[in-house]
Design a protein around this motif. Structure first.
Motif, PDB file in Angstrom:
ATOM      1  N   SER A 797       3.254  10.382  -7.207  1.00 54.91           N
ATOM      2  CA  SER A 797       3.037  11.333  -8.295  1.00 54.91           C
ATOM      3  C   SER A 797       1.554  11.442  -8.576  1.00 54.91           C
ATOM      4  O   SER A 797       0.798  10.508  -8.327  1.00 54.91           O
ATOM      5  CB  SER A 797       3.779  10.883  -9.549  1.00 54.91           C
ATOM      6  N   VAL A 798       1.145  12.590  -9.126  1.00 55.41           N
ATOM      7  CA  VAL A 798      -0.260  12.796  -9.475  1.00 55.41           C
ATOM      8  C   VAL A 798      -0.324  13.259 -10.923  1.00 55.41           C
ATOM      9  O   VAL A 798       0.459  14.126 -11.329  1.00 55.41           O
ATOM     10  CB  VAL A 798      -0.908  13.867  -8.573  1.00 55.41           C
ATOM     11  N   GLY A 799      -1.234  12.661 -11.700  1.00 53.51           N
ATOM     12  CA  GLY A 799      -1.321  12.981 -13.122  1.00 53.51           C
ATOM     13  C   GLY A 799      -2.361  14.041 -13.415  1.00 53.51           C
ATOM     14  O   GLY A 799      -3.184  14.391 -12.573  1.00 53.51           O
ATOM     15  N   LEU A 800      -2.328  14.517 -14.652  1.00 52.93           N
ATOM     16  CA  LEU A 800      -3.281  15.548 -15.070  1.00 52.93           C
ATOM     17  C   LEU A 800      -4.486  14.959 -15.786  1.00 52.93           C
ATOM     18  O   LEU A 800      -5.274  15.692 -16.356  1.00 52.93           O
ATOM     19  CB  LEU A 800      -2.597  16.508 -16.045  1.00 52.93           C
ATOM     20  N   ASP A 801      -4.586  13.611 -15.830  1.00 49.32           N
ATOM     21  CA  ASP A 801      -5.739  13.012 -16.499  1.00 49.32           C
ATOM     22  C   ASP A 801      -7.002  13.402 -15.743  1.00 49.32           C
ATOM     23  O   ASP A 801      -6.938  13.958 -14.647  1.00 49.32           O
ATOM     24  CB  ASP A 801      -5.594  11.490 -16.521  1.00 49.32           C
ATOM     25  N   ASN A 803      -9.004  11.906 -13.965  1.00 47.57           N
ATOM     26  CA  ASN A 803      -9.188  11.376 -12.609  1.00 47.57           C
ATOM     27  C   ASN A 803      -8.057  11.772 -11.675  1.00 47.57           C
ATOM     28  O   ASN A 803      -8.022  11.356 -10.531  1.00 47.57           O
ATOM     29  CB  ASN A 803      -9.272   9.852 -12.643  1.00 47.57           C
ATOM     30  N   HIS A 804      -7.078  12.518 -12.209  1.00 51.16           N
ATOM     31  CA  HIS A 804      -5.922  12.917 -11.397  1.00 51.16           C
ATOM     32  C   HIS A 804      -5.369  11.731 -10.632  1.00 51.16           C
ATOM     33  O   HIS A 804      -5.307  11.711  -9.409  1.00 51.16           O
ATOM     34  CB  HIS A 804      -6.297  14.078 -10.459  1.00 51.16           C
ATOM     35  N   THR A 805      -4.998  10.714 -11.412  1.00 47.72           N
ATOM     36  CA  THR A 805      -4.517   9.459 -10.842  1.00 47.72           C
ATOM     37  C   THR A 805      -3.322   9.671  -9.920  1.00 47.72           C
ATOM     38  O   THR A 805      -2.399  10.410 -10.257  1.00 47.72           O
ATOM     39  CB  THR A 805      -4.092   8.532 -11.991  1.00 47.72           C
ATOM     40  N   VAL A 806      -3.370   9.008  -8.770  1.00 42.80           N
ATOM     41  CA  VAL A 806      -2.253   9.057  -7.823  1.00 42.80           C
ATOM     42  C   VAL A 806      -1.485   7.740  -7.959  1.00 42.80           C
ATOM     43  O   VAL A 806      -2.103   6.675  -7.953  1.00 42.80           O
ATOM     44  CB  VAL A 806      -2.786   9.176  -6.371  1.00 42.80           C
ATOM     45  N   VAL A 807      -0.171   7.817  -8.105  1.00 44.52           N
ATOM     46  CA  VAL A 807       0.641   6.601  -8.224  1.00 44.52           C
ATOM     47  C   VAL A 807       1.741   6.635  -7.179  1.00 44.52           C
ATOM     48  O   VAL A 807       2.353   7.680  -6.944  1.00 44.52           O
ATOM     49  CB  VAL A 807       1.275   6.485  -9.633  1.00 44.52           C
ATOM     50  N   LEU A 808       1.957   5.491  -6.562  1.00 47.56           N
ATOM     51  CA  LEU A 808       3.064   5.357  -5.608  1.00 47.56           C
ATOM     52  C   LEU A 808       4.093   4.432  -6.245  1.00 47.56           C
ATOM     53  O   LEU A 808       3.734   3.343  -6.705  1.00 47.56           O
ATOM     54  CB  LEU A 808       2.516   4.748  -4.306  1.00 47.56           C
ATOM     55  N   LYS A 816       5.676   0.379 -10.302  1.00 47.58           N
ATOM     56  CA  LYS A 816       4.475   1.003  -9.737  1.00 47.58           C
ATOM     57  C   LYS A 816       4.021   0.133  -8.582  1.00 47.58           C
ATOM     58  O   LYS A 816       3.792  -1.058  -8.754  1.00 47.58           O
ATOM     59  CB  LYS A 816       3.399   1.050 -10.813  1.00 47.58           C
ATOM     60  N   LEU A 817       3.906   0.722  -7.389  1.00 44.25           N
ATOM     61  CA  LEU A 817       3.445  -0.069  -6.246  1.00 44.25           C
ATOM     62  C   LEU A 817       1.927  -0.044  -6.161  1.00 44.25           C
ATOM     63  O   LEU A 817       1.302  -1.067  -5.956  1.00 44.25           O
ATOM     64  CB  LEU A 817       4.034   0.486  -4.944  1.00 44.25           C
ATOM     65  N   SER A 818       1.335   1.142  -6.297  1.00 37.23           N
ATOM     66  CA  SER A 818      -0.115   1.264  -6.151  1.00 37.23           C
ATOM     67  C   SER A 818      -0.613   2.428  -6.978  1.00 37.23           C
ATOM     68  O   SER A 818       0.119   3.390  -7.176  1.00 37.23           O
ATOM     69  CB  SER A 818      -0.495   1.566  -4.698  1.00 37.23           C
ATOM     70  N   THR A 819      -1.857   2.352  -7.419  1.00 37.23           N
ATOM     71  CA  THR A 819      -2.452   3.521  -8.073  1.00 37.23           C
ATOM     72  C   THR A 819      -3.910   3.616  -7.676  1.00 37.23           C
ATOM     73  O   THR A 819      -4.514   2.623  -7.291  1.00 37.23           O
ATOM     74  CB  THR A 819      -2.459   3.416  -9.609  1.00 37.23           C
ATOM     75  N   MET A 820      -4.468   4.809  -7.807  1.00 40.00           N
ATOM     76  CA  MET A 820      -5.904   4.980  -7.583  1.00 40.00           C
ATOM     77  C   MET A 820      -6.296   6.314  -8.202  1.00 40.00           C
ATOM     78  O   MET A 820      -5.476   7.214  -8.305  1.00 40.00           O
ATOM     79  CB  MET A 820      -6.201   4.982  -6.078  1.00 40.00           C
ATOM     80  N   LEU A 858      -4.853   2.204  -3.644  1.00 37.86           N
ATOM     81  CA  LEU A 858      -4.764   3.125  -2.518  1.00 37.86           C
ATOM     82  C   LEU A 858      -6.187   3.374  -2.048  1.00 37.86           C
ATOM     83  O   LEU A 858      -7.102   3.479  -2.860  1.00 37.86           O
ATOM     84  CB  LEU A 858      -4.177   4.464  -2.962  1.00 37.86           C
ATOM     85  N   ILE A 859      -6.364   3.469  -0.746  1.00 37.96           N
ATOM     86  CA  ILE A 859      -7.698   3.746  -0.241  1.00 37.96           C
ATOM     87  C   ILE A 859      -7.683   5.146   0.320  1.00 37.96           C
ATOM     88  O   ILE A 859      -6.822   5.482   1.126  1.00 37.96           O
ATOM     89  CB  ILE A 859      -8.045   2.726   0.837  1.00 37.96           C
ATOM     90  N   GLY A 860      -8.603   5.969  -0.142  1.00 35.67           N
ATOM     91  CA  GLY A 860      -8.571   7.371   0.261  1.00 35.67           C
ATOM     92  C   GLY A 860      -9.825   7.739   1.005  1.00 35.67           C
ATOM     93  O   GLY A 860     -10.905   7.252   0.709  1.00 35.67           O
ATOM     94  N   ARG A 861      -9.684   8.596   2.004  1.00 35.63           N
ATOM     95  CA  ARG A 861     -10.868   9.128   2.672  1.00 35.63           C
ATOM     96  C   ARG A 861     -10.761  10.629   2.683  1.00 35.63           C
ATOM     97  O   ARG A 861      -9.684  11.183   2.863  1.00 35.63           O
ATOM     98  CB  ARG A 861     -10.917   8.645   4.108  1.00 35.63           C
TER      99      ARG A 861
END
Length: 1979
Positions: A797-801, A803-808, A816-820, A858-861
């Motif tokens: 899921s992606v939030g509207l905050d 930072n547009h937090t991504v959560v798995l 919650k498994l991971s967030t970034m 989460l690590i994003g590129r």
């Protein structure tokens, strides 16, 4: 125009010189591959010494300060500093992140340690509490958190020999921790006499609970358990910083520069003294005075690694230990500022505040020369020929050295301030020196550096300088941001800019100037860039700034805010950056991190070749956020996308805030609530159909379900549409706009995300419409996109905050498994990789990112593409690395991994939606075309244009325009499903025809609504500039639509239904033909919006038109003329209604005014309120007036009622408000705050509600949600209660079913925390251990007595009687018996175990298991404070598992926090401890059906309920439950997800969905006049029946959450307890009632609570009050308020009392029999009880009718004296229990009463500061013979001397006095007193017992004491509830003792029994008696 993109070349970190030795320890290890791992600045370094290579870990974004190595020695954990610091676990081989742990610590992570298996990681934070956290690091989950210590913690380690034990140490402490459940419980190390209490710096654990620790003074402290066993003195000369354990033994390193090796028993092996090395920084300085300091050691086999404070790493080979080898060095101390590069060789020169200048070889990566100067160095320069090196110093001097041998050429000091910059001219003749004195001096090189010129134009310090290529000009930058030019060598300022136009600069290192404008941010004026250097060849610029960023930009960069590539690594400020002479490398130096970084430059042509090498992983990728390298000519953003990115979805008021707002408002409205409120209407409505689909700002939100239905969303509703039957079903779990929807791969579940302050995601079943799981707690403002993984187990899921937090998520568990943080810009799509569920992609504004999961992060590129486009949608292709994304320009981008392979043009305008098929893809765009593609996007197979021409005849409406923008596409069942921006859902047949299924208004608010006067039709008009007619009959379709010039606000049908009037936003209105919608007539008389429009009733002769500019115009419809204007309103008009005659208008305005006007002229009338009601109104849509007063909610300050409509039968008023609620009221709604039924479906405002002509339907429109909802009206008669029915009203009724003292006491009690308890007696004066001792006579006279005195020896302090010859001290006490049960304020706390063989209950802080056959008790004593609740696990898998909850302080997870213990009742072993946030305590616990979950309820102000997985100590869900006290919450016996809570005016039915708790209030309205009472207990029946017991004695029976029946007066008083028998379903209830023939306080009922059998308890009480029941085989166990536990036989109703106790406390009096093991207790409840220790039971009780205070046996044991609270005392004969005599000479409580040892006198001490003497030989009339006067305060304890001639009295002023008996004379001579032998000693005062007072008794006291009969020991009791055992006498302060826990706060009394066999202690708060067996020391 210069290229505005970021440069295409890049940098790669190649080498780091340095090691962080300052402020860090234990940060240097060998990995399994024999590489060395350490860190410097923000980089983890893995250094291979054999090959001389470095690898870098770049996952941190700030300084790393801690490091731990996994036991397998491949993985490394590192922790950093920062505001939100995190821990990375990474692989030292691949240097890739394995896991990220975050969101617990603040400030920084000071220590890390792995456990033996490497499963758990412990971390310590730098916050004020030094929080300790234990992680399951692979899952990124927190297992336990606790405050570590009040001061810094320096080291922490797992005990590698005992599981779940840790040790931490730090400033003046060492703590031993045990981990159980989620609780970390510390025990402080006891330093004792063995060593000084001091700071411990490091530690290592060994076998058998031995811990070795290094102390600040250089000693090694050896601990056994928690006690200091021995010390190894002087192991090091000073502090021991590091200790490392390995197979061979231990290595320690200290501040003295030595490393010592020890064997496994800590016997010394050898010393390695590094001070004797010939290498290293300190040696060269010749400064071994302050020596080198070891910060880290690592011993592995025959190698030892040593890291020093001075950034050096040595490697020592054990057998050659006097030759340490220096393998890494760096600068140390102070800051590093100076950097210069050699003009012709690959060398770099650095100089620092450590006064050393160093030369590094860039080829060999090594230090090749070093020289120490006298002063700190601030800048450096090398002459053009490479011969001289000039160094600028901090003191204003500069020195020139020869490069080849570092000898000095000159040393010149012309300035006082530091030299910050110096440079040689390109021709080598001059040196320019810039200082902080604002000037630049020019020196001639050849003239031996003679000063030849001076530049003095600056007004601030000089920061940068550059020469021109011809050496004729110099440019400078200064601290004030000015750029100046000078002629050389004279130093004259150049003011004429013309002559500078042709100047070429030899170097560019200035930060000011047009060529480098781009290095500054667009809108900032901060000088945070410290250094730049231009590479003219490749046209790139490198900059270094205060944030640790190295950036590459194009050179020149003229416009501010140029794009760049950025590189992290340095932690804080980078002071300098320079290109090497041949532009191969960039060298950067860090100020505070002392490090030198060498970056390899990869130019553009090379960059292409290295792409196939995986780029090194960095969290902030090089191609980072700000540098989105956009083209300057970005295509303009599509209008639709722009609109969408600007939507914020913020709300003034969130639904989550309503409960608090209501509470606040209720306080204000308490008064009105007392009045009778109008009850809710009988009829209700049910949502029937919605016209609308949310397409204008959402995408890909439309799918086919498994069964071929269509699922989508609109407003706050999930809709499942059946296209065959044209019906809809609804998921109503959301309470605000749904923004996204995703479907499970099996197409049976759907996930929807909503707007909200803490917005939630619901996963629900499309068949049952029930929520499976609710996820919340992570997204603020809203959730904008969702995606299920291919296996359906995960959800992203992606939030509207911001930072547009991504959560798995693992959605089923709700975990919650991971967030970034996702991105600063809006994210439009998230997709989980179907092949690898650990990978995902996000796409959005200028953004395409590829993520993979690492632990909790989460690590994003970023995807690498030339220019970043905005991506609207993305899907995975046929293999795991293929990704396809649709852009805002209509292209499809095809990606492999993260690289863009190619783009394909697919649509004109943005591609909004795409979908993967088995063989190919389908896309839809703004151009209104659906395209089918093959599986490589090579060719387009087919396109479908959405046009009116191809609309099939069966459509449910009309297309508004051709080629509408397509927002969602989905395939299935042979069709393509299409959702459009205009709110239409279409089904495209593969062969071409298109069917329209559902439609609604387009974007814009819908306000106008009118229902037809006699047909099932309605009209709506909206800001989308359309007028529409809808069919409300089952065909549910749009019949006609017409576009308008302007948006419309209102509409109305004429009474005959032929015409339709429409009011528009620009002040005009028109009347159209209702069938064809063609114009009949139009007017434009007003400027402001037309807000309401109405035909007069009957013939519809007049039309009233209300406008926003405060007028109502009245038109004659026939003549089309305006005939009247209503004036006089002060505000815009909101509503109007005609009366039946068509003569009167009622008007409401925005200022809440109500006006009346006469038609048709519009004259204003004043009508009294009483008359208004009598008027017959044709319609009622107004919201003001007495008849609708009750529709305004309690919180009307924050919400408006926008619309109302009265049904045509005038019974029901429907309203709509700003919060999206539709409510129904009973009309007329008089009185404030009427009750109502409430429905949530619209999201924000409901703008209009209307009944149809026959009241069968209610039609509502929602403003922003654009939808038209149709509700079916269900009248009273034929209503079953359906689920999903309305919520009840806001305010509960005030009457809650009566008052009961027991309930009130239980509700209002505040439990004392033992640790915080204060003195129970009103003491005054100075505590004994703080009193100054008076000197004795001898001391005063200075007499020195000889050591051997000829005087007589002093007599014994205490007469030792009845012990026999052998006196043995007591060494321990063991709890043997407890008399007491906590029944008066706790409930449901008595249970059977083992089929009725044992029972379990609790009192004070002990859990008691009583065996019914042997009467033996066993105890669970691990609780630190009072137990408040107890339950047993009834699942066969967990036999005898018990949970108990205790009192606690705040919920800060420290040892005083409330906690729940789960334990085995037979072995007493703790299985789990759950520390919780229920501040105050835990008042109810309950196990679930499978026994795996535990439910707890808190006493905290928010009354939270929490669910735990108790075996793992994991909290699953927690929720604020009620504003007032909750008494009990219990799981349904057949469920793990359903439970019920009851409390003050409260019953709620809860469901656990994932990690969320959903609840429904009990609905009472089904039973006439039922009211919400205080509920006390709960039981369950089959078929979802629940029974709740109330305060009035009724039992309510609920089906689901609806009240179906009331069992009136099940008991005459409150029903305190109910028990559901699992095996046969019978229910036991217990209550408060007087025993009578028919009834009793205990009843057994059948499964439906229809029939019952009552039992009498035969306790002899007037009122029985049952607090706990439990049913076993044929027996019922009952706990009563009077502290009795009774077993009742079901057959014969026989009662057997198993446990007795005092019912009210405190128990004050305690008397032990002189010769038998029996004792008496006297308590506040007016009873005296006789207890038998061997028989383990109460023998007798006497009720004296008054509270008693003290009791004492006569010396022979034949008489008993009892002192009462009212001042009376009584003497009983023991044999007959007859009263021998009684007397009342005092009016206040008797505190102590004593017989003299010769049985002649009785002493009575009272609160009146007096002791009275009575002579018993004078007979029972008891005349007072004397009394002691001058007692300073109340009497506490008294003791007679052995010869009965003296008495000692301890008083409330902390003074002990001695009096003569019976004269009452005060004896003051100390030497006289010292000679007295006492018969007993119970005083807490006196020099002999000064040692019993502990240090922490500032608020609380030692309350009671007793010396053993042997005279060798004293036991005491205190206000903290502790029993302590000391030696007697104990004249030294703070004497050693043993302590015994179990009692609650306040012990009142303590006594030894005869022969010192037992100690009996009496509890104040806990009303319990503890019997401890004495363990004597063996002979």
């Amino acid at each position: 125009m210069a290229d505005r993109t970021a440069p295409n070349c890049h940098l790669r970190l190649e080498w780091v010189y340095g090691y962080r030795g300052h402020q860090c320890r234990n940060n240097l290890y060998y990995t399994a591959a024999k590489e060395i791992v350490y860190f410097v600045a923000g980089v983890g370094v893995v250094y291979n010494t054999r090959e001389h290579k470095q690898k870098f870990y770049l996952g941190h974004n700030d300084d790393i300060i801690s490091l731990a190595l996994h036991p397998e020695r491949v993985l490394v954990a590192t922790g950093q500093v920062g505001k939100e610091p995190y821990i990375c676990v990474w692989d030292s081989y691949t240097v890739q992140t394995v896991s990220i742990l975050k969101d617990v610590h603040t400030h920084g992570i000071a220590c890390l340690a792995f456990d033996l298996e490497g499963q758990c990681l412990v971390s310590v934070g730098l916050d004020s509490k030094n929080t300790i956290c234990v992680w399951d690091w692979r899952r990124g989950k927190v297992l336990a958190v606790a405050p570590g210590h009040t001061d810094r913690i320096f080291d922490i380690s797992w005990d590698l020999y005992q599981p779940s034990k840790l040790v931490s140490c730090g400033v003046k402490h060492i703590k031993f921790w045990s981990l159980c459940g989620n609780a970390l419980t510390p025990k402080r190390g006891v330093f004792g006499k063995t060593g000084d209490l001091q700071t411990i710096l490091c530690l290592a654990c060994a076998k058998d609970e031995v811990t070795y620790s290094g102390a600040l003074n250089g000693d090694i402290y050896v601990w056994k358990g928690v006690n200091l066993m021995r010390t190894v003195q002087g192991a090091h000369g000073s502090g021991i910083f590091s200790m490392n354990a390995c197979e061979e033994g231990f290595a320690t390193g200290g501040r003295d520069g030595c490393v010592r090796l020890w064997d496994l028993n800590f016997k010394p092996i050898t010393v390695i003294d590094l001070r004797e090395t010939d290498q290293g920084y300190k040696v060269a300085r010749g400064e071994n005075s302050r020596g080198l300091s070891v910060r880290s050691v690592c011993w592995q086999g025959d190698h030892i690694l040593v890291g020093t404070q001075d950034s050096e790493i040595f490697e020592v080979v054990v057998h050659d230990r006097n030759k340490p080898f220096l393998i890494m060095q760096g600068h140390c101390e102070g800051e590093l500022w100076a950097l210069a590069v050699h003009p012709t060789k690959p060398l770099a020169m650095t100089g620092s505040d450590d006064r050393s200048v160093r030369i590094w070889s860039l080829i060999d990566h090594a230090l090749i020369a070093r020289c120490n100067m006298e002063e700190p160095i601030r800048c450096a320069a090398v002459s053009t020929d490479g011969i001289h090196l000039a160094l600028g110093m901090k003191d204003g001097s500069f020195t020139v050295l020869r490069v080849r041998d570092m000898t000095e050429v000159v040393h010149i000091k012309d300035r006082k301030e530091a030299i910050h910059e110096l440079k040689y001219s390109p021709d080598g003749t001059h040196l320019a020196v810039g200082s902080n004195d604002n000037s630049v001096d020019i020196y001639g090189v050849v003239q031996r550096y003679k000063k030849v010129g001076e530049c003095i134009g600056s007004t601030s310090f000089i920061t940068h300088m550059d020469w021109s290529t011809d050496s004729k000009y110099l440019q400078t930058n200064d601290g004030s941001g000015r750029r100046l030019f000078y002629r050389m060598p004279s130093g004259k300022e150049v003011t004429n800019r013309e002559e500078l136009k042709l100047v070429q600069w030899a170097s560019w290192t200035c930060v000011l100037g047009p060529e480098v404008n781009g290095i500054w941010l667009k809108y900032s004026d901060i000088n945070d860039i410290n250094s730049v250097d231009a590479n003219f060849n490749d046209q790139v610029l490198v900059t270094a700034d205060d944030y640790g960023l190295v950036k590459l930009l194009r050179y020149p960069c003229v416009k501010k805010g140029a794009k760049f590539k950025k590189y992290l690594g340095h932690s804080a400020h980078i002071t300098n950056a320079r290109w090497s002479h041949d532009y191969q490398w960039v060298i950067t130096i860090g100020g505070a991190d002392h490090s030198v970084f060498q970056w390899k430059f990869v130019p553009e042509r090379k960059a292409k070749e290295v792409l196939h090498i995986a780029p090194q992983e960095t969290l902030a990728d090089s191609n980072s956020e700000e540098s989105d390298s956009d083209q300057s000519d970005v295509p303009e953003m599509d209008s639709e996308i722009e609109q969408e990115t600007q939507l914020t979805y913020r709300r003034q008021v969130y639904k989550e805030d309503l409960p608090q707002l209501k509470e606040q408002c209720k306080e204000k409205h308490r008064v009105t609530a007392m009045k009778k409120r109008e009850r809710a209407p009988g009829s209700g409505v049910k949502l029937h159909f919605i016209h609308g689909y949310r397409g204008y700002d959402c995408r890909s939100n439309l799918f086919y379900t498994q069964t071929g239905e269509i699922v989508y969303h609109v407003a706050a509703v999930g809709v499942v549409y059946n296209r065959q039957q044209n019906t809809q079903r609804f998921y109503m779990g959301h309470d605000d706009d749904i923004l996204c929807l995703a479907i499970h791969p099996l197409k049976d579940f759907v996930a929807t995300g909503q707007v909200g302050r803490d917005s939630s995601i619901h996963i629900w079943n499309t068949e049952t419409l029930k929520p499976m799981s609710v996820l919340k707690g992570f997204h603020q403002l809203g959730v904008c996109t969702l995606d299920f993984s291919a296996d359906g187990k995960r959800l992203a899921s992606v939030g509207l905050d911001e930072n547009h937090t991504v959560v798995l998520w693992d959605w089923r568990k709700g975990e919650k498994l991971s967030t970034m943080r996702g991105s600063k810009d809006k994210i439009f799509a998230v997709k989980i990789n179907p092949y690898l569920p650990d990978k995902l992609i996000t796409a959005g504004v200028k953004h395409m990112k590829f993520w993979h999961k690492a632990g909790g992060g989460l690590i994003g590129r970023k995807g690498s593409m030339g220019k970043t486009e905005t991506m609207m949608c993305a899907v995975y292709g046929w293999s795991e690395e293929m990704v396809f994304s649709g852009t805002c320009t209509g292209d499809i981008c095809i990606w492999r991994d993260m690289f863009l392979m190619k783009t394909v043009k697919a649509h004109d305008g943005p591609v909004f939606s795409m979908h993967t098929l088995e063989k190919g893809f389908v896309t839809g765009g703004k151009d209104g075309i659906v395209a089918l593609w093959d599986d490589t996007f090579e060719r387009c197979l087919k396109t479908y244009a959405i046009k009116r021409a191809v609309l099939a005849p069966g459509s449910k409406g009309l297309l508004l325009e051709d080629n509408p923008s397509i927002r969602a596409i989905s395939l299935g069942h042979g069709h393509i499903l299409v959702g459009t921006k205009n709110g239409e859902i279409l089904e495209v047949d593969k062969s071409g025809p298109i069917t329209l299924l559902v439609q609604g208004h387009m974007e814009g608010e819908v306000w106008g609504l009118a229902t037809h006067p006699h047909l099932p039709l309605c009209a709506t008009v909206s800001n989308d500039k359309t007028l529409r007619i809808w069919d409300l009959s089952p065909s549910h379709c749009m019949l006609a639509v017409r576009k308008l010039r302007k948006g419309g606000r209102c509409c109305c049908f004429s009474p005959d239904g032929k015409a339709l009037a429409v009011g528009l936003n620009d002040g005009s209105f028109l009347i159209v033909n209702a069938d064809t919608l063609e114009d009949l007539v139009s007017f434009h008389h007003r400027k402001d919006i037309i807000s309401d429009i109405r035909f007069s009733p009957g013939a519809g002769k007049y039309l009233a038109v209300a406008s926003g500019d405060t007028f109502v115009d009245i038109y004659n419809v026939m003549s089309s003329k305006r005939v009247g204007v209503c004036k006089g309103c002060l505000n815009y008009i909101t509503h109007l209604d005609w009366d039946k005659r068509g003569k009167l208008l009622q008007v409401n305005t925005g200022a809440k005014e109500q006006f009346f006007f006469e038609a048709p002229r519009g004259k204003r009338q004043t009508i009294p309120a009483t008359e208004v009601e009598k008027i017959d109104w044709s319609t009622w849509t107004c919201v003001l007036g007495p008849s609708v007063e009750g529709i305004w909610p309690v919180i009307s300050e924050v919400t408006e009622v926008t619309t109302a409509c009265l049904s045509n039968d005038r019974k029901v008023l429907a309203t709509g408000d700003d919060l999206g609620y539709v409510k129904l009221f009973r009309y007329p709604v008089k009185g404030k705050h009427a009750k109502f039924k409430r429905y949530v479906a619209h999201s924000t405002h409901v703008t209009n509600v209307r009944w149809t002509h026959d009241d069968s339907l209610l039609v509502t429109v929602g403003g922003g949600d654009t939808c038209l909802m149709i509700w079916a009206h269900e009248p009273d008669s034929h209503r079953e209660f359906k689920l999903g029915d309305s919520e009840e009203s806001d305010i509960e009724s005030e009457d809650d079913g009566g008052y009961d003292s027991d309930v009130t006491r239980e509700n209002e009690i505040t439990y004392t925390i033992k640790a915080l308890s204060t003195s129970m007696r009103p003491m005054t004066g100075v505590k004994p251990h703080l009193q100054l001792k008076e000197p004795s006579v001898d001391e005063r006279q200075g007499v020195v007595r000889p050591p051997v005195s000829r005087a007589l020896p002093l007599p014994e302090k205490l007469q030792t009687n009845n012990v026999g010859k052998k006196k043995r001290p007591i060494e321990d006490l063991v709890l043997d018996l407890v008399f007491g049960y906590r029944g008066n304020d706790c409930r449901n706390n008595v249970h059977y175990l083992n089929d009725g063989a044992d029972i379990i209950y609790h009192t004070a802080s002990v859990g008691i298991v009583l065996n019914l056959t042997t009467s033996c008790q066993s105890f669970y004593v691990e609780h630190s404070d009072d137990i408040l609740c107890l339950t047993i696990n009834q699942h066969p898998k967990f036999p005898n598992v018990v949970a108990t909850g205790q009192v606690g302080d705040t919920g800060d997870m420290s040892a005083t926090s409330p906690s729940i213990h789960v334990w085995d009742a037979m072995t007493k072993q703790t299985l789990s401890v759950l520390r919780c946030f229920h501040s105050g305590g835990v008042c109810s616990v309950s196990f679930s059906a499978t026994g795996k979950l535990l439910l707890s309820v808190g006493l905290d102000a928010k009354h939270t309920v929490t669910i735990w997985k108790w075996q793992e100590g994991a909290k699953i869900a927690s929720r604020i439950a009620h504003s007032q006290r909750i008494f009990v919450a219990e799981f349904r016996p057949d469920s793990d997800t359903h439970f019920v809570s009851v409390g003050i005016k409260h019953v709620r039915f809860w469901t656990l969905a994932g990690r969320a708790l959903l609840s429904k209030k009990g609905v009472l309205s089904s039973i006439e006049d039922a009211r919400m009472q205080t509920m006390l207990s709960v039981a369950f029946g089959a078929n979802n029946l629940t029974f709740t017991g109330t305060i009035s004695g009724d039992v309510c029976v609920w089906k689901e959450h609806i009240l179906v029946r009331i069992v009136a007066k099940a008991h005459t008083g409150p029903v305190f307890t109910m028990y559901t028998t699992l095996r046969d379903g019978l229910i036991v209830t217990g209550g408060k009632e007087r025993p009578s023939k028919e009834g009793g306080a205990l009843k057994l009922w059948d499964q439906e609570l229809k029939r019952c059998r009552a039992f009498r308890l035969e306790t002899g009480q007037i009122i029985d009050c049952v607090r706990s029941v439990c049913r076993g085989k044929g027996k019922i166990l009952v706990g009563t308020r009077n502290a009795e536990i009774i077993e009742v036989g079901e057959k014969n109703a026989a009662c057997n009392i198993l446990v007795n106790g005092h019912m009210d406390g405190p128990i004050w009096g305690l008397g032990t029999h002189p010769s038998r093991d029996v004792f008496l207790s006297a308590a506040e409840d007016g009873t005296v009880r006789l207890w038998d220790i061997p028989e383990k039971k109460m023998l007798n009780k006497v009720n004296l009718g008054h509270p008693t205070r003290t009791i004492s046996y006569s010396p022979e044991g034949d008489m008993v004296a009892i002192g009462m609270k009212n001042g009376e005392f009584i003497i009983l004969l023991v044999a007959s229990l007859k009263i021998w005599g009684k007397k009342r000479d005092r009016r206040s409580p008797i505190q102590d009463i004593r017989f003299s040892p010769n049985s002649r006198y009785l002493a009575v001490g009272s609160t009146e500061s007096a002791v009275d003497f009575y002579d018993l030989t004078l007979g029972p009339q008891l005349n007072r013979i004397n009394c002691c006067r001058d007692i300073p305060s109340f009497v506490m304890q008294m003791d007679f001397s052995a010869d009965s001639t003296y008495i000692q009295v301890s008083t409330g002023a902390y003074k002990r006095l001695v009096y003569e008996v019976p004269s009452g004379k005060h004896i003051t001579d100390q030497s006289h007193i010292d000679k007295i032998t006492w018969a007993t000693w119970t005083s807490v005062l006196g020099d002999e017992v000064i040692g019993i007072w502990s240090r922490n008794t500032d608020k609380a006291d030692v309350t009671c004491a007793c010396v053993s009969h042997s005279g060798l020991n004293i036991v005491i009791g205190d206000d903290f509830g502790m029993v302590k055992l000391f030696d007697f006498p104990c004249p030294e302060k703070f004497a050693k003792h043993k302590r015994f826990l179990g009692h609650s706060a306040h012990l009142t009394n303590i006594r030894f029994t005869n022969g010192d066999r037992f100690v009996v202690s009496a509890g104040g708060d806990d009303r319990s008696l503890f019997v401890w067996r004495c363990v004597h020391t063996p002979h």
